[in-house]
Design a protein around this motif. Sequence first.
Motif, PDB file in Angstrom:
ATOM      1  N   ALA A 206       0.935  -1.412   0.002  1.00  0.00           N
ATOM      2  CA  ALA A 206       0.037  -0.022  -0.001  1.00  0.00           C
ATOM      3  C   ALA A 206       0.774   1.413   0.081  1.00  0.00           C
ATOM      4  O   ALA A 206       0.373   2.383  -0.581  1.00  0.00           O
ATOM      5  N   ALA A 207       2.234   1.224   0.587  1.00  0.00           N
ATOM      6  CA  ALA A 207       2.834   2.394   0.784  1.00  0.00           C
ATOM      7  C   ALA A 207       4.044   2.374  -0.811  1.00  0.00           C
ATOM      8  O   ALA A 207       4.987   3.117  -0.767  1.00  0.00           O
ATOM      9  N   GLU A 208       3.660   1.451  -1.679  1.00  0.00           N
ATOM     10  CA  GLU A 208       4.287   1.536  -3.023  1.00  0.00           C
ATOM     11  C   GLU A 208       6.089   1.069  -2.685  1.00  0.00           C
ATOM     12  O   GLU A 208       7.035   1.458  -3.236  1.00  0.00           O
ATOM     13  N   ARG A 209       5.996   0.016  -1.634  1.00  0.00           N
ATOM     14  CA  ARG A 209       7.270  -0.453  -1.261  1.00  0.00           C
ATOM     15  C   ARG A 209       7.125  -1.876  -2.206  1.00  0.00           C
ATOM     16  O   ARG A 209       5.977  -2.683  -2.293  1.00  0.00           O
ATOM     17  N   VAL A 210       8.255  -2.465  -2.607  1.00  0.00           N
ATOM     18  CA  VAL A 210       8.368  -3.746  -3.300  1.00  0.00           C
ATOM     19  C   VAL A 210       8.180  -4.901  -2.053  1.00  0.00           C
ATOM     20  O   VAL A 210       9.232  -4.958  -1.313  1.00  0.00           O
ATOM     21  N   GLN A 211       7.181  -5.772  -2.219  1.00  0.00           N
ATOM     22  CA  GLN A 211       7.006  -6.727  -1.258  1.00  0.00           C
ATOM     23  C   GLN A 211       7.316  -8.179  -1.955  1.00  0.00           C
ATOM     24  O   GLN A 211       7.287  -9.014  -0.902  1.00  0.00           O
ATOM     25  N   ARG A 212       7.202  -8.028  -3.068  1.00  0.00           N
ATOM     26  CA  ARG A 212       7.490  -9.441  -3.821  1.00  0.00           C
ATOM     27  C   ARG A 212       8.317  -9.050  -4.947  1.00  0.00           C
ATOM     28  O   ARG A 212       7.863  -8.231  -5.842  1.00  0.00           O
ATOM     29  N   CYS A 213       9.138 -10.041  -5.536  1.00  0.00           N
ATOM     30  CA  CYS A 213       9.993  -9.652  -6.763  1.00  0.00           C
ATOM     31  C   CYS A 213      10.427 -10.915  -7.365  1.00  0.00           C
ATOM     32  O   CYS A 213      10.920 -11.789  -6.659  1.00  0.00           O
ATOM     33  N   GLY A 214      10.335 -11.261  -8.732  1.00  0.00           N
ATOM     34  CA  GLY A 214      10.783 -12.361  -9.276  1.00  0.00           C
ATOM     35  C   GLY A 214      11.446 -11.873 -10.456  1.00  0.00           C
ATOM     36  O   GLY A 214      10.933 -11.018 -11.228  1.00  0.00           O
ATOM     37  N   ILE A 215      12.823 -12.431 -10.569  1.00  0.00           N
ATOM     38  CA  ILE A 215      13.549 -12.094 -11.887  1.00  0.00           C
ATOM     39  C   ILE A 215      13.996 -13.350 -12.325  1.00  0.00           C
ATOM     40  O   ILE A 215      14.873 -14.132 -11.608  1.00  0.00           O
ATOM     41  N   GLY A 216      13.845 -13.488 -13.734  1.00  0.00           N
ATOM     42  CA  GLY A 216      14.555 -14.736 -14.516  1.00  0.00           C
ATOM     43  C   GLY A 216      15.481 -14.120 -15.335  1.00  0.00           C
ATOM     44  O   GLY A 216      15.370 -13.057 -16.119  1.00  0.00           O
ATOM     45  N   LEU A 217      16.646 -14.790 -15.606  1.00  0.00           N
ATOM     46  CA  LEU A 217      17.677 -14.280 -16.544  1.00  0.00           C
ATOM     47  C   LEU A 217      17.658 -15.316 -17.668  1.00  0.00           C
ATOM     48  O   LEU A 217      17.644 -16.408 -17.609  1.00  0.00           O
ATOM     49  N   LEU A 218      17.968 -14.387 -18.744  1.00  0.00           N
ATOM     50  CA  LEU A 218      18.476 -15.367 -20.183  1.00  0.00           C
ATOM     51  C   LEU A 218      19.655 -15.258 -20.732  1.00  0.00           C
ATOM     52  O   LEU A 218      20.129 -14.063 -20.725  1.00  0.00           O
ATOM     53  N   GLY A 219      20.300 -16.447 -20.972  1.00  0.00           N
ATOM     54  CA  GLY A 219      21.574 -16.341 -21.773  1.00  0.00           C
ATOM     55  C   GLY A 219      22.584 -15.850 -20.853  1.00  0.00           C
ATOM     56  O   GLY A 219      23.931 -15.548 -21.470  1.00  0.00           O
ATOM     57  N   LEU A 220      22.554 -16.006 -19.584  1.00  0.00           N
ATOM     58  CA  LEU A 220      23.837 -15.649 -18.816  1.00  0.00           C
ATOM     59  C   LEU A 220      24.524 -16.884 -17.825  1.00  0.00           C
ATOM     60  O   LEU A 220      25.281 -16.530 -16.886  1.00  0.00           O
ATOM     61  N   GLY A 221      24.146 -18.112 -18.294  1.00  0.00           N
ATOM     62  CA  GLY A 221      24.840 -19.156 -17.642  1.00  0.00           C
ATOM     63  C   GLY A 221      24.558 -20.358 -18.380  1.00  0.00           C
ATOM     64  O   GLY A 221      24.108 -20.374 -19.664  1.00  0.00           O
ATOM     65  N   SER A 222      24.903 -21.585 -17.866  1.00  0.00           N
ATOM     66  CA  SER A 222      24.669 -22.726 -18.696  1.00  0.00           C
ATOM     67  C   SER A 222      23.343 -23.449 -18.480  1.00  0.00           C
ATOM     68  O   SER A 222      22.748 -24.215 -19.150  1.00  0.00           O
ATOM     69  N   THR A 223      22.536 -22.712 -17.468  1.00  0.00           N
ATOM     70  CA  THR A 223      21.196 -23.069 -17.376  1.00  0.00           C
ATOM     71  C   THR A 223      20.311 -21.680 -17.324  1.00  0.00           C
ATOM     72  O   THR A 223      21.031 -20.650 -17.306  1.00  0.00           O
ATOM     73  N   PRO A 224      19.054 -21.789 -17.457  1.00  0.00           N
ATOM     74  CA  PRO A 224      18.353 -20.565 -17.018  1.00  0.00           C
ATOM     75  C   PRO A 224      18.385 -20.234 -15.534  1.00  0.00           C
ATOM     76  O   PRO A 224      18.665 -21.294 -14.918  1.00  0.00           O
ATOM     77  N   LEU A 225      18.538 -18.911 -15.362  1.00  0.00           N
ATOM     78  CA  LEU A 225      18.985 -18.682 -13.887  1.00  0.00           C
ATOM     79  C   LEU A 225      17.874 -17.720 -13.301  1.00  0.00           C
ATOM     80  O   LEU A 225      17.269 -17.048 -14.044  1.00  0.00           O
ATOM     81  N   ARG A 226      17.615 -17.737 -11.923  1.00  0.00           N
ATOM     82  CA  ARG A 226      17.100 -16.795 -11.391  1.00  0.00           C
ATOM     83  C   ARG A 226      17.848 -15.618 -10.528  1.00  0.00           C
ATOM     84  O   ARG A 226      19.028 -15.906 -10.278  1.00  0.00           O
ATOM     85  N   GLY A 227      17.559 -14.373 -10.795  1.00  0.00           N
ATOM     86  CA  GLY A 227      18.315 -13.349 -10.256  1.00  0.00           C
ATOM     87  C   GLY A 227      17.894 -12.983  -8.725  1.00  0.00           C
ATOM     88  O   GLY A 227      17.553 -12.146  -8.323  1.00  0.00           O
ATOM     89  N   SER A 228      18.307 -13.728  -7.878  1.00  0.00           N
ATOM     90  CA  SER A 228      17.783 -13.996  -6.593  1.00  0.00           C
ATOM     91  C   SER A 228      18.632 -12.733  -5.725  1.00  0.00           C
ATOM     92  O   SER A 228      18.098 -12.050  -5.122  1.00  0.00           O
ATOM     93  N   ALA A 229      20.080 -12.432  -6.168  1.00  0.00           N
ATOM     94  CA  ALA A 229      20.575 -11.430  -5.465  1.00  0.00           C
ATOM     95  C   ALA A 229      19.897 -10.091  -5.882  1.00  0.00           C
ATOM     96  O   ALA A 229      19.948  -9.240  -4.992  1.00  0.00           O
ATOM     97  N   ALA A 230      19.557 -10.075  -7.010  1.00  0.00           N
ATOM     98  CA  ALA A 230      18.851  -8.706  -7.459  1.00  0.00           C
ATOM     99  C   ALA A 230      17.519  -8.512  -6.684  1.00  0.00           C
ATOM    100  O   ALA A 230      17.116  -7.607  -6.427  1.00  0.00           O
ATOM    101  N   GLU A 231      16.688  -9.710  -6.683  1.00  0.00           N
ATOM    102  CA  GLU A 231      15.390  -9.502  -6.007  1.00  0.00           C
ATOM    103  C   GLU A 231      15.650  -9.297  -4.536  1.00  0.00           C
ATOM    104  O   GLU A 231      14.817  -8.468  -4.035  1.00  0.00           O
TER     105      GLU A 231
END
Length: 303
Positions: A206-231
Amino acid sequence: MKPAAFDYHRPDTLAEAAEILGRLGDDAKVLAGGQSLVPMLAMRLTHFENLVDISRVEELCGIDPVDGAVRVGATTSHALVGLDDEVADSVPLLTLATPHIGHFQIRSRGTLGGAIAHADPAAEYAAVALALDAEMEATSTRGTRVVPAADFFTGLWENSLAGDEILSAVRFPVWHGRCGFAVEEFARRHGDFAIAGAVVAVELDAAERVQRCGIGLLGLGSTPLRGSAAETAVLGRSAGELDEDALDEIGRVAMDAIDDIPADLQGSAAYRAQVGSAMVARALGNALAAAITETASTRTQGT
């Protein structure tokens, strides 16, 4: 070139397909849309004694809401996913990702299940599955088990399916509330595999703070990756404070957390990291803007 000889099986039901795979084991490979497997066979990059064509198994095609998620059958084509109203309303990140997949001919024949099972590190649907914490349904003669997306991708073109299992469907959770979604990728030409890219989902409180975030990365590893650190770097922060400099920093955080960014004819690891950082920053900024717009729209409707 032509593929090496193989025996061709075309079951009519999922039970029949599972029985064939259970009997043939590692000597068999599932064929769905064939947009990745057939070229690899033709170029002799791989070979299987048996191909099990599941494209005519009707129970594997379809899109249905179920238990707070949208269940997409494995043989549902990219084109149907991209055009479906249920997907657009409930899992808009899939709708946004679809136009980035190849060309319309590929989207007409290629399947969601085939693209995810292929586990290509530059696959859009795989990145979406990771970002949204999707669940894979793996079916065999022993029954159906559920595999979290985080446990599904095990290596280059490798997944955690057993030799006798079929990826029968994928369940994408529906995000509610003040959400925004975005897909950004960079390729030499439209339809080429992405040099780097990102898919992003955010939810604001309600205060426009990020309460959930999901980031998927393409082409940056040997498998599809999740950007957990950025989340982690974005959670709890106000959308208003995430200006261009902050977004750029989060993009760098995402790249710094990757152990081994590949280098190839498309560019060096450093170049791919620079592009990846920019794609994360851009996608996150666009997703936040969409979430803020959704918030403003909700407030207007409530007045």
